[in-house]
Design a protein around this motif. Structure first.
Motif, short mmCIF file in Angstrom:
data_model
loop_
_atom_site.label_atom_id
_atom_site.label_comp_id
_atom_site.label_asym_id
_atom_site.label_seq_id
_atom_site.Cartn_x
_atom_site.Cartn_y
_atom_site.Cartn_z
N VAL A 29 0.84 -1.02 0.10
CA VAL A 29 -0.05 0.03 0.15
C VAL A 29 0.69 1.21 -0.11
CG1 VAL A 29 -1.73 1.44 1.37
CG2 VAL A 29 -2.04 -1.17 1.40
N TYR A 30 0.68 1.99 -0.92
CA TYR A 30 1.46 3.36 -1.17
C TYR A 30 0.38 4.64 -0.63
CZ TYR A 30 5.61 1.23 -3.57
OH TYR A 30 6.72 0.54 -3.86
N CYS A 31 1.00 5.41 0.06
CA CYS A 31 0.24 6.56 0.52
C CYS A 31 1.50 7.74 0.70
CB CYS A 31 -0.64 6.23 1.70
SG CYS A 31 -0.17 5.65 3.03
N GLN A 32 0.93 8.95 0.79
CA GLN A 32 1.72 10.11 1.12
C GLN A 32 2.17 9.83 2.44
OE1 GLN A 32 1.21 13.88 -0.50
NE2 GLN A 32 -0.29 13.56 -2.11
N PRO A 33 3.31 10.49 2.59
CA PRO A 33 3.96 10.21 3.90
C PRO A 33 3.28 11.07 5.11
CG PRO A 33 5.85 11.12 2.45
CD PRO A 33 4.43 11.18 1.84
N PRO A 34 3.15 10.86 6.43
CA PRO A 34 2.55 11.52 7.27
C PRO A 34 2.87 13.21 7.41
CG PRO A 34 3.60 9.46 8.27
CD PRO A 34 4.15 9.85 6.90
N ARG A 35 1.79 13.84 7.72
CA ARG A 35 1.85 15.32 7.61
C ARG A 35 1.52 15.81 8.95
NH1 ARG A 35 3.87 14.53 3.15
NH2 ARG A 35 2.84 15.05 1.05
N PRO A 36 2.35 17.13 9.40
CA PRO A 36 1.93 17.82 10.78
C PRO A 36 0.37 18.26 10.65
CG PRO A 36 3.87 18.79 9.73
CD PRO A 36 3.29 17.74 8.53
N ALA A 37 -0.12 17.81 11.67
CA ALA A 37 -1.65 18.39 11.91
C ALA A 37 -1.97 18.53 13.39
CB ALA A 37 -2.45 17.11 11.31
N GLY A 38 -2.90 19.15 13.73
CA GLY A 38 -3.44 19.38 15.01
C GLY A 38 -2.75 20.62 15.77
N ARG A 39 -3.17 20.97 16.94
CA ARG A 39 -2.29 22.20 17.49
C ARG A 39 -0.77 21.89 17.97
NH1 ARG A 39 -6.80 24.05 22.28
NH2 ARG A 39 -8.57 24.54 20.49
N GLY A 40 -0.55 20.62 18.08
CA GLY A 40 1.02 20.32 18.29
C GLY A 40 1.75 20.17 17.12
N LYS A 41 0.99 20.16 16.09
CA LYS A 41 1.57 20.10 14.64
C LYS A 41 2.42 18.59 14.67
CE LYS A 41 0.10 23.74 12.79
NZ LYS A 41 -0.97 23.34 11.48
N ALA A 42 2.09 17.60 15.32
CA ALA A 42 2.73 16.38 15.37
C ALA A 42 2.36 15.56 13.90
CB ALA A 42 2.26 15.52 16.49
N LEU A 43 3.27 14.82 13.44
CA LEU A 43 3.19 13.96 12.40
C LEU A 43 1.94 13.03 12.29
CD1 LEU A 43 6.83 13.27 11.20
CD2 LEU A 43 5.37 14.91 10.41
N GLN A 44 0.98 12.92 11.61
CA GLN A 44 -0.09 12.23 11.49
C GLN A 44 -0.17 11.23 10.21
OE1 GLN A 44 -2.30 12.09 14.08
NE2 GLN A 44 -1.15 13.58 15.09
N PRO A 45 -0.32 10.08 10.33
CA PRO A 45 -0.47 9.17 9.28
C PRO A 45 -1.86 9.31 8.49
CG PRO A 45 -1.06 8.00 11.21
CD PRO A 45 -0.38 9.25 11.80
N SER A 46 -1.86 9.25 7.12
CA SER A 46 -3.01 9.53 6.56
C SER A 46 -4.20 8.43 6.66
CB SER A 46 -2.76 9.40 5.02
OG SER A 46 -2.51 7.95 4.67
N PRO A 47 -5.44 8.66 6.46
CA PRO A 47 -6.52 7.69 6.64
C PRO A 47 -5.97 6.23 6.14
CG PRO A 47 -7.54 9.79 6.13
CD PRO A 47 -6.05 9.73 5.80
N VAL A 48 -5.54 6.23 4.85
CA VAL A 48 -5.24 5.06 4.24
C VAL A 48 -4.12 4.38 5.08
CG1 VAL A 48 -4.23 4.06 2.12
CG2 VAL A 48 -6.06 5.68 1.91
N GLN A 49 -3.07 5.04 5.26
CA GLN A 49 -2.12 4.44 6.17
C GLN A 49 -2.58 3.62 7.32
OE1 GLN A 49 1.45 6.87 7.13
NE2 GLN A 49 2.31 5.40 8.35
N ARG A 50 -3.37 4.56 8.23
CA ARG A 50 -4.03 4.08 9.50
C ARG A 50 -4.79 2.54 9.02
NH1 ARG A 50 -5.16 9.41 10.54
NH2 ARG A 50 -7.18 8.99 9.89
N ARG A 51 -5.61 2.63 8.14
CA ARG A 51 -6.33 1.66 7.72
C ARG A 51 -5.48 0.41 7.19
NH1 ARG A 51 -9.76 -1.71 9.46
NH2 ARG A 51 -10.94 -2.88 7.80
N ALA A 52 -4.38 0.43 6.50
CA ALA A 52 -3.74 -0.33 5.97
C ALA A 52 -2.84 -1.00 7.06
CB ALA A 52 -2.83 0.10 4.91
N GLU A 53 -2.45 -0.25 8.14
CA GLU A 53 -1.76 -0.77 9.25
C GLU A 53 -2.51 -1.71 9.80
OE1 GLU A 53 0.13 2.50 10.70
OE2 GLU A 53 1.71 2.65 9.64
N ALA A 54 -3.89 -1.17 10.23
CA ALA A 54 -4.87 -2.07 10.98
C ALA A 54 -5.16 -3.31 10.44
CB ALA A 54 -6.01 -1.30 11.32
N LEU A 55 -4.81 -3.43 8.81
CA LEU A 55 -5.20 -4.79 8.25
C LEU A 55 -3.99 -5.50 8.30
CD1 LEU A 55 -7.29 -3.21 5.19
CD2 LEU A 55 -8.08 -4.77 7.05
#
Length: 320
Positions: A29-55
């Motif tokens: 599964v290929y997806c774009q790299p995690p991006r900074p998000a939220g108030r703390g600007k921590a790196l967040q995986p994309s929805p596809v990355q989260r789902r693929a890892e869960a699978l």
């Protein structure tokens, strides 16, 4: 089939789930790299990355696919096909050529209308009555490849968020159907007529343009819900409008104060951006717009009536 899946946002998650449920082997599964998000600007995986890892799938997040080493790694998967859904990176020639059967894209429009990055938002903004999903063979051009199958749905008064979810489900099911019998869905060249381009949304487009008319402003509200959010400004504060309705005349709005008579019934061009009553009816030159759900910065969504109780916007106020 042995597949590579390529996608990043929530739109692509139903397709990944559908391919796994259909019994295909998703080898990578290929997806774009995690991006900074939220108030703390921590790196967040994309929805596809989260789902693929869960699978429990092999997830890869390269910054680019133009590197020869990355292309060799892609080819080494030995995939029968690649399925692409809103991946977000251009696929260079060696990537397109690597899978035995090629690369197939789930595109959220009825091609050739709305090729490009933001087909759902552009369809709403243009006032299109229908849109849909196209399964297509990928080639070097921007969404120019031959089409395998389409499915059409009505836009009605749906927001971009609602339309995205519906198209994601339709596209996932259609992709599984096409892969199940490729011979039954031979590629067809796109027609040369009717080509339009869906350029990426600029956040500045979300500022409500009351002078363009109430229907156009209401389409802005739906096209930019949930993001980036249509808005107007007052007193230096940005107020997002999450839902709104068009008011065509004053018969049902006796509290309104009409301006000139050059627009729709009871409204005029001088009313554009002018608050016409004590319930936030906003003149738009032609007809008027009544926000129904709004949001102040840092606060949750609320009704327009709730906003006005703590943030008065009296008739005669001019909104920017």
């Amino acid at each position: 089939m042995r597949l590579i899946f390529m996608g990043t946002p929530e739109f692509a998650v139903p397709a990944l789930d559908a391919l796994v449920a259909a019994g295909h082997e998703v080898a990578a599964v290929y997806c774009q790299p995690p991006r900074p998000a939220g108030r703390g600007k921590a790196l967040q995986p994309s929805p596809v990355q989260r789902r693929a890892e869960a699978l429990g799938l092999d997830v890869r997040t390269p910054v680019t696919l133009r590197d020869a080493g990355e292309q060799a790694r892609f080819a080494a998967v030995g995939a029968d096909a690649a399925v692409v859904a809103a991946y977000g990176l251009i696929l260079p020639g060696p990537i397109l050529a690597a899978p035995r059967l090629g690369c197939f894209n789930i595109h959220a429009s009825l091609l050739p209308r709305w090729r490009g990055a933001a087909p759902i938002q552009r369809a709403i903004l243009a006032g299109d009555a229908v849109t849909g999903v196209t399964i297509m063979d990928m080639e070097a051009g921007l969404d120019t490849g031959p089409m395998r199958a389409t499915v059409e749905i009505g836009i009605d008064r749906k927001t971009a968020g609602e339309l995205t979810a519906e198209l994601a489900d339709k596209g996932a099911a259609l992709m599984v159907t096409v892969l199940g019998d490729l011979a039954a869905y031979p590629p067809q060249l796109q027609p040369e007529e009717g080509v339009t381009y869906a350029s990426k949304v600029d956040k500045a487009e979300a500022r409500l343009d009351f002078a363009a008319g109430a229907e156009a402003a209401e389409r802005q509200v739906r096209a930019f819900n949930p993001a980036p959010g249509a808005f107007f400004e007052l007193g230096g504060e940005r107020i997002r409008v999450l839902s709104a309705e068009v008011v065509h005349d004053l018969d049902a709005n006796p509290a309104a104060e009409p301006g000139g008579k050059t627009g729709g019934p009871g409204f005029g061009r001088d009313d554009a951006g002018l608050v016409l009553d004590d319930r936030l009816l906003i003149g738009c030159g032609t007809d008027a717009l009544r926000p129904t759900t709004v949001q102040r910065a840092g606060r949750g969504a609320m009704s327009a009536d709730a906003l006005l109780r703590g943030f008065p916007i009296p008739p005669g106020t001019r909104l920017s």
